[in-house]
Design a protein around this motif. Structure first.
Motif, PDB file in Angstrom:
ATOM      1  N   ARG A 203      16.726  11.651 -15.068  1.00  0.00           N
ATOM      2  CA  ARG A 203      16.608  12.366 -13.803  1.00  0.00           C
ATOM      3  C   ARG A 203      15.127  12.419 -13.449  1.00  0.00           C
ATOM      4  N   VAL A 204      14.805  11.826 -12.300  1.00  0.00           N
ATOM      5  CA  VAL A 204      13.413  11.719 -11.859  1.00  0.00           C
ATOM      6  C   VAL A 204      13.318  12.286 -10.450  1.00  0.00           C
ATOM      7  N   GLY A 205      12.430  13.254 -10.270  1.00  0.00           N
ATOM      8  CA  GLY A 205      12.265  13.857  -8.954  1.00  0.00           C
ATOM      9  C   GLY A 205      13.548  14.456  -8.419  1.00  0.00           C
ATOM     10  N   GLY A 206      14.412  14.934  -9.321  1.00  0.00           N
ATOM     11  CA  GLY A 206      15.664  15.565  -8.917  1.00  0.00           C
ATOM     12  C   GLY A 206      16.832  14.616  -8.715  1.00  0.00           C
ATOM     13  N   LYS A 207      16.628  13.309  -8.847  1.00  0.00           N
ATOM     14  CA  LYS A 207      17.702  12.328  -8.658  1.00  0.00           C
ATOM     15  C   LYS A 207      18.055  11.657  -9.983  1.00  0.00           C
ATOM     16  N   VAL A 208      19.348  11.426 -10.207  1.00  0.00           N
ATOM     17  CA  VAL A 208      19.822  10.785 -11.430  1.00  0.00           C
ATOM     18  C   VAL A 208      19.795   9.267 -11.252  1.00  0.00           C
TER      19      VAL A 208
ATOM     20  N   VAL B 282       5.738  11.846  -8.917  1.00  0.00           N
ATOM     21  CA  VAL B 282       7.128  12.085  -9.277  1.00  0.00           C
ATOM     22  C   VAL B 282       7.263  12.243 -10.793  1.00  0.00           C
ATOM     23  N   PRO B 283       7.663  13.437 -11.275  1.00  0.00           N
ATOM     24  CA  PRO B 283       7.830  13.649 -12.713  1.00  0.00           C
ATOM     25  C   PRO B 283       9.227  13.244 -13.182  1.00  0.00           C
ATOM     26  N   ILE B 284       9.365  13.070 -14.480  1.00  0.00           N
ATOM     27  CA  ILE B 284      10.674  12.852 -15.099  1.00  0.00           C
ATOM     28  C   ILE B 284      11.211  14.241 -15.443  1.00  0.00           C
TER      29      ILE B 284
ATOM     30  N   ASN C 210       4.896  12.632 -18.487  1.00  0.00           N
ATOM     31  CA  ASN C 210       4.692  13.860 -17.718  1.00  0.00           C
ATOM     32  C   ASN C 210       3.373  14.540 -18.073  1.00  0.00           C
ATOM     33  N   VAL C 211       3.062  14.607 -19.356  1.00  0.00           N
ATOM     34  CA  VAL C 211       1.808  15.245 -19.777  1.00  0.00           C
ATOM     35  C   VAL C 211       0.620  14.458 -19.234  1.00  0.00           C
ATOM     36  N   THR C 212       0.642  13.161 -19.395  1.00  0.00           N
ATOM     37  CA  THR C 212      -0.472  12.323 -18.956  1.00  0.00           C
ATOM     38  C   THR C 212      -0.598  12.343 -17.437  1.00  0.00           C
ATOM     39  N   LEU C 213       0.536  12.333 -16.751  1.00  0.00           N
ATOM     40  CA  LEU C 213       0.545  12.413 -15.296  1.00  0.00           C
ATOM     41  C   LEU C 213      -0.060  13.733 -14.819  1.00  0.00           C
ATOM     42  N   SER C 214       0.270  14.824 -15.501  1.00  0.00           N
ATOM     43  CA  SER C 214      -0.253  16.135 -15.105  1.00  0.00           C
ATOM     44  C   SER C 214      -1.763  16.234 -15.292  1.00  0.00           C
ATOM     45  N   GLU C 215      -2.310  15.353 -16.123  1.00  0.00           N
ATOM     46  CA  GLU C 215      -3.759  15.297 -16.329  1.00  0.00           C
ATOM     47  C   GLU C 215      -4.450  14.476 -15.252  1.00  0.00           C
ATOM     48  N   GLY C 216      -3.664  13.901 -14.335  1.00  0.00           N
ATOM     49  CA  GLY C 216      -4.224  13.111 -13.253  1.00  0.00           C
ATOM     50  C   GLY C 216      -4.597  11.698 -13.642  1.00  0.00           C
ATOM     51  N   ARG C 217      -4.082  11.217 -14.758  1.00  0.00           N
ATOM     52  CA  ARG C 217      -4.420   9.875 -15.234  1.00  0.00           C
ATOM     53  C   ARG C 217      -3.524   8.822 -14.598  1.00  0.00           C
ATOM     54  N   ARG C 218      -3.985   7.574 -14.632  1.00  0.00           N
ATOM     55  CA  ARG C 218      -3.240   6.442 -14.057  1.00  0.00           C
ATOM     56  C   ARG C 218      -2.245   5.931 -15.096  1.00  0.00           C
ATOM     57  N   VAL C 219      -0.974   6.316 -14.921  1.00  0.00           N
ATOM     58  CA  VAL C 219       0.033   6.067 -15.938  1.00  0.00           C
ATOM     59  C   VAL C 219       1.355   5.676 -15.290  1.00  0.00           C
ATOM     60  N   ALA C 220       2.160   4.911 -16.039  1.00  0.00           N
ATOM     61  CA  ALA C 220       3.522   4.564 -15.633  1.00  0.00           C
ATOM     62  C   ALA C 220       4.397   4.630 -16.888  1.00  0.00           C
ATOM     63  N   CYS C 221       5.703   4.578 -16.675  1.00  0.00           N
ATOM     64  CA  CYS C 221       6.639   4.707 -17.781  1.00  0.00           C
ATOM     65  C   CYS C 221       7.836   3.781 -17.534  1.00  0.00           C
TER      66      CYS C 221
ATOM     67  N   VAL D  60       9.059   4.115 -13.878  1.00  0.00           N
ATOM     68  CA  VAL D  60       8.579   5.297 -13.163  1.00  0.00           C
ATOM     69  C   VAL D  60       7.063   5.188 -13.021  1.00  0.00           C
ATOM     70  N   THR D  61       6.592   5.331 -11.785  1.00  0.00           N
ATOM     71  CA  THR D  61       5.167   5.354 -11.500  1.00  0.00           C
ATOM     72  C   THR D  61       4.884   6.624 -10.703  1.00  0.00           C
ATOM     73  N   PRO D  62       3.629   6.971 -10.503  1.00  0.00           N
ATOM     74  CA  PRO D  62       3.348   8.152  -9.687  1.00  0.00           C
ATOM     75  C   PRO D  62       3.924   8.060  -8.274  1.00  0.00           C
ATOM     76  N   ASP D  63       4.210   6.844  -7.808  1.00  0.00           N
ATOM     77  CA  ASP D  63       4.769   6.643  -6.473  1.00  0.00           C
ATOM     78  C   ASP D  63       6.282   6.774  -6.400  1.00  0.00           C
ATOM     79  N   GLY D  64       6.965   6.696  -7.534  1.00  0.00           N
ATOM     80  CA  GLY D  64       8.418   6.791  -7.510  1.00  0.00           C
ATOM     81  C   GLY D  64       9.080   6.082  -8.669  1.00  0.00           C
ATOM     82  N   VAL D  65      10.362   5.795  -8.483  1.00  0.00           N
ATOM     83  CA  VAL D  65      11.163   5.189  -9.543  1.00  0.00           C
ATOM     84  C   VAL D  65      11.896   3.979  -8.979  1.00  0.00           C
ATOM     85  N   GLN D  66      12.083   2.972  -9.820  1.00  0.00           N
ATOM     86  CA  GLN D  66      12.837   1.778  -9.428  1.00  0.00           C
ATOM     87  C   GLN D  66      13.621   1.271 -10.626  1.00  0.00           C
ATOM     88  N   PRO D  67      14.731   0.583 -10.368  1.00  0.00           N
ATOM     89  CA  PRO D  67      15.469  -0.025 -11.482  1.00  0.00           C
ATOM     90  C   PRO D  67      14.574  -1.054 -12.169  1.00  0.00           C
TER      91      PRO D  67
END
Length: 118
Positions: free
Chosen positions: A24-29, A13-15, A102-113, A36-43
């Motif tokens: 706005r993450v994955g189209g949702k505000v 899931v990108p920002i 987003n850049v790091t995620l697109s590289e396939g790395r293990r990242v969260a934000c 934000v993790t590769p699996d989704g978003v949470q408060p």
């Protein structure tokens, strides 16, 4: 509002964008602070809520911490706890953190934000 450029995220899931008080993450505000993790978003409860960040142990290597509109440093205790858990904290402005994620995620790395609102 800023809109991010689409790229390949291999199912993660990108920002998509951000503005005053929202992301706005994955189209949702989402309003307020979020994680934000590769699996989704949470408060996220912000800097006083280390539990979800420490739960990233073993699943991510880098955690971009968006500190809001300006560059600031998270509390030393939080930084030390994350490092001890094997999660490298990278504090920066929230806009920079979203782009870096987003850049790091697109590289396939293990990242969260973790993002504080602008």
């Amino acid at each position: 509002m800023s809109v991010m450029t689409p790229t390949e995220f291999l199912g993660a899931v990108p920002i998509d964008g951000y503005g005053p008080g929202f992301f706005r993450v994955g189209g949702k505000v989402h309003r307020g602070a979020i994680l934000v993790t590769p699996d989704g978003v949470q408060p996220w409860g912000g800097l006083d809520d280390p539990v979800p960040l420490l739960a990233l142990k073993g699943s991510v290597d880098v955690l971009f911490i968006g500190m809001g509109s300006d560059v600031a440093f998270p509390p030393r205790e939080l930084t030390a706890a994350l490092e001890e858990a094997g999660v490298m904290p990278e504090p920066m402005s929230s806009a920079s953190a979203a782009r870096s994620y987003n850049v790091t995620l697109s590289e396939g790395r293990r990242v969260a934000c973790a993002l504080l609102p602008l």
